[in-house]
Design an enzyme around this catalytic site. Structure first.
Site, PDB file in Angstrom:
ATOM      1  N   PHE A   1      -6.250  10.841  28.808  1.00 57.30           N
ATOM      2  CA  PHE A   1      -6.571  11.884  29.778  1.00 57.30           C
ATOM      3  C   PHE A   1      -5.668  11.785  30.994  1.00 57.30           C
ATOM      4  CE2 PHE A   1      -8.634  13.932  33.304  1.00 57.30           C
ATOM      5  CZ  PHE A   1      -9.129  15.101  32.741  1.00 57.30           C
TER       6      PHE A   1
ATOM      7  N   LYS B   1      -2.557   9.869  31.791  1.00 55.98           N
ATOM      8  CA  LYS B   1      -1.501   8.997  31.285  1.00 55.98           C
ATOM      9  C   LYS B   1      -0.779   8.242  32.394  1.00 55.98           C
ATOM     10  CE  LYS B   1      -0.600  11.824  27.183  1.00 55.98           C
ATOM     11  NZ  LYS B   1      -0.762  10.809  26.128  1.00 55.98           N
TER      12      LYS B   1
ATOM     13  N   ASN C   1      -4.144  16.227  18.254  1.00 56.21           N
ATOM     14  CA  ASN C   1      -3.005  16.056  19.159  1.00 56.21           C
ATOM     15  C   ASN C   1      -1.883  15.285  18.469  1.00 56.21           C
ATOM     16  OD1 ASN C   1      -2.143  13.339  20.602  1.00 56.21           O
ATOM     17  ND2 ASN C   1      -4.323  13.127  20.080  1.00 56.21           N
TER      18      ASN C   1
ATOM     19  N   SER D   1      -2.073   4.659  17.411  1.00 58.03           N
ATOM     20  CA  SER D   1      -1.792   6.089  17.493  1.00 58.03           C
ATOM     21  C   SER D   1      -1.030   6.521  16.248  1.00 58.03           C
ATOM     22  CB  SER D   1      -0.961   6.405  18.736  1.00 58.03           C
ATOM     23  OG  SER D   1      -0.486   7.742  18.677  1.00 58.03           O
TER      24      SER D   1
ATOM     25  N   ASN E   1       0.904   9.068  16.128  1.00 56.96           N
ATOM     26  CA  ASN E   1       1.948   9.999  16.564  1.00 56.96           C
ATOM     27  C   ASN E   1       3.272   9.342  16.940  1.00 56.96           C
ATOM     28  OD1 ASN E   1       0.175  12.258  16.299  1.00 56.96           O
ATOM     29  ND2 ASN E   1      -0.808  11.641  18.203  1.00 56.96           N
TER      30      ASN E   1
ATOM     31  N   ASN F   1      -9.232   4.735  17.743  1.00 59.21           N
ATOM     32  CA  ASN F   1      -8.282   5.779  18.100  1.00 59.21           C
ATOM     33  C   ASN F   1      -8.581   7.027  17.273  1.00 59.21           C
ATOM     34  OD1 ASN F   1      -5.880   7.032  19.143  1.00 59.21           O
ATOM     35  ND2 ASN F   1      -4.959   5.002  19.338  1.00 59.21           N
TER      36      ASN F   1
END
Length: 344
Positions: free
Chosen positions: A67, A69, A114, A181, A183, A244
């Protein structure tokens, strides 16, 4: 009022633009003249305080990483009633993250997909900002979530993480090591024990006494969760954060074409709750009683938070439901926790 604003305005905006608008407003709260009013309205009841990690948390409920960073809204989030704020994920080098669009709402599921890619201003800039916050008596507990710089090869990940840890540990209340994560290419592979052991050992040493927790994925097999818990205990880490975002798209209510159009990325929000609770229970059985377990994933109501605490969580975090519940979310959760406890 907020549900109407979300339906008529925010839900029609690009999700990332809406997030920037909200986070900017929260960042400005302490200097707006309304900060002290917000604090009076949202301050957690003293009965909710939790002692963990050698710290006192005014509430067990905090904001998950992602939220805020770059630690620009920490004081404002504290004034909204959150007991702690986990900033980041931050990397040793500043990086822009993945191309936009990279944030997608699944409103029917109260979820988000995301693929942000650790967009952040870098560990040095974050450390400077946190240094200015350290002496503030009105600040919440601040954790710093660190990850791998995208341009750094997995073989060089240890040095990259250690660089971040050395920069931010002196100004953090605790460190969270993000190896989960979906990503950042190759990142989740660091959860393999033979890679995770040297990484966590080096970060623990670099943190120089600051509590270190490792954040894991929900998509691990149960046995893998247990092995990471055993490793965390062996290395003397403070605990584990679970979980996560997930790569799973199972059992969603949102139209399949909409989900497919969103593309790759981690899914967070309500659909994650069952697995997050399962992982929490595995960790609580596998870890010593004194280990801190922070539960995150699919948390929205006070009942959700209390269920995680009852299952053995030391602390609980949320993020996605903030988008759907609005600025009084933490106040609602804290008030609900007090009501639940008074009826027991």
């Amino acid at each position: 009022m907020y549900p109407l604003l979300f339906r008529t305005v925010l839900s029609r905006m690009d999700p990332e633009d809406a997030h920037h608008l909200a986070s900017t407003a929260i960042a400005l709260l302490p200097s707006s003249g309304f900060g002290w009013i917000a604090r009076r309205l949202t301050a957690p009841d003293p009965s909710l305080a939790v002692d963990a990690l050698g710290l006192r948390f005014p509430s067990p409920f905090g904001v998950a990483a992602g939220f805020d960073k770059d630690a620009q809204a920490v004081l404002g989030l504290g004034q909204l009633g959150f007991g702690h704020v986990e900033v980041g994920t931050v990397t040793a080098e500043a990086q822009p993250g993945n191309p936009r669009p990279r944030l997608f709402r699944l409103i029917e599921d109260r979820a988000v997909i995301n693929r942000m890619g650790f967009n952040n201003g870098g560990a040095a800039a974050l450390a400077d900002r946190l240094r200015r916050l350290r002496s503030r008596r009105d600040r919440p507990v601040i954790g710093v979530n660190i990850g791998k710089t995208r341009a750094v090869a997995v073989d060089d990940a240890v040095a990259d993480y250690v660089r971040s840890a050395r920069l931010v540990a002196p100004v953090a209340d605790y460190l969270a090591v993000n190896v989960s994560s979906p990503n950042t290419p190759g990142l989740r592979g660091l959860q393999e024990i033979e890679l995770l052991r040297p990484l966590l050992t080096s970060i623990r040493d670099a943190a120089d006494g600051v509590p270190v927790l490792v954040k894991i994925a929900p998509d691990l097999q149960d046995a893998e969760v247990e092995r990471i818990a055993e490793l965390a205990t062996e290395l003397g880490l403070a605990g584990v954060i679970a979980t996560n975002t997930t790569l799973s798209r199972a059992d969603l209510r949102t139209d399949a074409a909409v989900v497919e159009a969103a593309g790759a990325g981690g899914l967070s929000g309500s659909p994650l709750a069952p697995r997050a609770l399962e992982v929490l229970r595995i960790l609580r059985r596998a870890l010593p009683a004194e280990s801190c377990v922070i539960s995150v994933g699919g948390v929205e109501t006070a009942e959700d938070v209390q269920a995680r605490l009852d299952a053995g969580a030391t602390l609980v975090q949320g993020y996605t439901a903030f988008l759907y519940r609005g600025p009084l979310w933490a106040r609602s959760v804290n008030a609900g926790l007090v009501r639940i406890r008074r009826t027991r």
